[in-house]
Design a protein around this motif. Structure first.
Motif, mmCIF file in Angstrom:
data_model
loop_
_atom_site.group_PDB
_atom_site.id
_atom_site.type_symbol
_atom_site.label_atom_id
_atom_site.label_comp_id
_atom_site.label_asym_id
_atom_site.label_seq_id
_atom_site.Cartn_x
_atom_site.Cartn_y
_atom_site.Cartn_z
ATOM 1 N N PHE A 109 0.854 -1.192 0.000
ATOM 2 C CA PHE A 109 0.000 0.000 0.000
ATOM 3 C C PHE A 109 0.887 1.239 0.000
ATOM 4 O O PHE A 109 1.794 1.379 0.812
ATOM 5 N N LEU A 110 0.605 2.111 -0.937
ATOM 6 C CA LEU A 110 1.420 3.289 -1.185
ATOM 7 C C LEU A 110 0.611 4.551 -0.858
ATOM 8 O O LEU A 110 -0.530 4.688 -1.294
ATOM 9 N N ILE A 111 1.228 5.439 -0.051
ATOM 10 C CA ILE A 111 0.626 6.740 0.244
ATOM 11 C C ILE A 111 1.500 7.791 -0.437
ATOM 12 O O ILE A 111 2.526 8.211 0.119
ATOM 13 N N ILE A 143 -1.851 7.025 6.203
ATOM 14 C CA ILE A 143 -0.686 6.257 6.661
ATOM 15 C C ILE A 143 -1.037 5.488 7.932
ATOM 16 O O ILE A 143 -0.717 4.301 8.066
ATOM 17 N N GLY A 144 -1.710 6.161 8.851
ATOM 18 C CA GLY A 144 -2.093 5.508 10.105
ATOM 19 C C GLY A 144 -3.006 4.321 9.891
ATOM 20 O O GLY A 144 -2.883 3.284 10.561
ATOM 21 N N ALA A 145 -3.934 4.447 8.940
ATOM 22 C CA ALA A 145 -4.863 3.344 8.666
ATOM 23 C C ALA A 145 -4.137 2.145 8.068
ATOM 24 O O ALA A 145 -4.462 0.991 8.377
ATOM 25 N N PRO A 153 3.357 1.143 5.262
ATOM 26 C CA PRO A 153 3.021 2.045 4.151
ATOM 27 C C PRO A 153 4.272 2.514 3.421
ATOM 28 O O PRO A 153 5.285 2.838 4.046
ATOM 29 N N ARG A 154 4.203 2.539 2.106
ATOM 30 C CA ARG A 154 5.274 3.090 1.282
ATOM 31 C C ARG A 154 4.911 4.525 0.927
ATOM 32 O O ARG A 154 3.783 4.800 0.533
ATOM 33 N N LEU A 207 -3.009 0.861 -4.004
ATOM 34 C CA LEU A 207 -2.575 -0.537 -3.953
ATOM 35 C C LEU A 207 -1.658 -0.821 -5.137
ATOM 36 O O LEU A 207 -2.004 -0.517 -6.282
ATOM 37 N N VAL A 208 -0.491 -1.394 -4.865
ATOM 38 C CA VAL A 208 0.399 -1.811 -5.945
ATOM 39 C C VAL A 208 -0.177 -3.093 -6.552
ATOM 40 O O VAL A 208 -0.187 -4.149 -5.924
ATOM 41 N N SER A 209 -0.681 -2.974 -7.775
ATOM 42 C CA SER A 209 -1.401 -4.089 -8.395
ATOM 43 C C SER A 209 -0.554 -4.884 -9.378
ATOM 44 O O SER A 209 -0.935 -5.989 -9.777
#
Length: 261
Positions: A109-111, A143-145, A153-154, A207-209
């Motif tokens: 998961f990327l922020i 990020i917190g979620a 998180p990235r 999301l990195v798909s």
């Protein structure tokens, strides 16, 4: 009598969603996948409306989700219209991206902390020298979620392109390999730019798909189906937790936003 700009934009949002403006909730999730909004509707049992955009309103959690389809022009339109809602507080993009940096893996998961404006739509809203950045006050809750869900998180820079099927352009692929870019997608630079212009607090959970620069890393139909079945529910859980925290702690977020703008 000629219609005024704010009237036209508000009517456009109603026309595109087939939903009354007073039915929108304060916090809005946006996506470009019909599977996501259908799953969101099944989970929440919210009110579903459909025009050019699909929309689900869930009053109990003060959250609306909109599927705006794909591409930067659509992304610009949805933010431009949402900016004219009297009650809007935050927007969070729930989308997918292709990993460019090999530190990423499918399912990460990327922020994004910024987006390179490789599309053309954002130039209609901001001069070319302006960076495309989200609201850090909203991003912190994203990020917190992700952390709360047990993922690391990235964070970093993504590249936004308005060209689909770029994967077989050797020159463009070579350019991407030479940059310090985490991922590539098609809307974030536009979303961030339009949101900045209209002071819409925005963040994103991507999301990195797929890993399109790796051998056999391009997302085909089989991989796409696997991504939806394996990660979609988790992705929505994360997004809903971010919205819950934003809604609960909005006074704190609003104070921080004043220093950003």
């Amino acid at each position: 009598m000629t219609i005024k700009e704010h009237e036209y934009i508000r009517q456009t949002l109603e026309r595109y969603t087939n939903c009354r403006l007073e039915d929108f909730c304060d916090h809005v999730l946006i996506t470009n996948f019909k599977q996501y909004i259908n799953h969101f509707h099944d989970r929440t049992k919210g009110e579903y409306f459909e025009g050019n955009f699909g929309i689900v309103n869930v009053k109990e959690i003060n959250c609306t989700m909109i599927d705006f389809s794909i591409g930067s022009p659509q992304a610009a339109l949805v933010i431009n219209c949402l900016a004219y809602l009297d009650n809007l507080k935050s927007v969070v993009m729930v989308g997918m991206c292709g990993g460019i940096d090999d530190i990423l893996e499918i399912g990460d998961f990327l922020i994004p902390s910024a987006a390179i404006r490789g599309e053309g739509t954002s130039r209609h809203y901001l001069p070319p020298e302006f960076p495309a950045i989200p609201a850090s006050s909203v991003n912190l809750f994203c990020i917190g979620a992700v952390k709360k869900a047990g993922f690391a998180p990235r964070c970093g820079i993504v590249y936004t392109t308005d060209r689909r099927l770029w994967e077989f352009d050797d020159k463009f692929v070579s350019y991407l390999r030479q940059q310090r870019i985490l991922a590539i997608e098609m809307e974030l630079a536009t979303l961030f730019s339009v949101a900045y212009k209209y002071e819409v607090p925005i963040g994103s959970i991507m999301l990195v798909s797929d890993m399109p620069l790796q051998t056999r890393g391009i997302k085909d139909k089989k991989l796409q189906d696997e991504i939806f079945s394996k990660y979609m529910d988790i992705h929505l859980n994360i997004a809903l937790d971010a919205v819950y925290q934003l809604n609960t702690k909005w006074g704190e977020v609003e104070r921080k936003l004043k220093s950003e703008w």
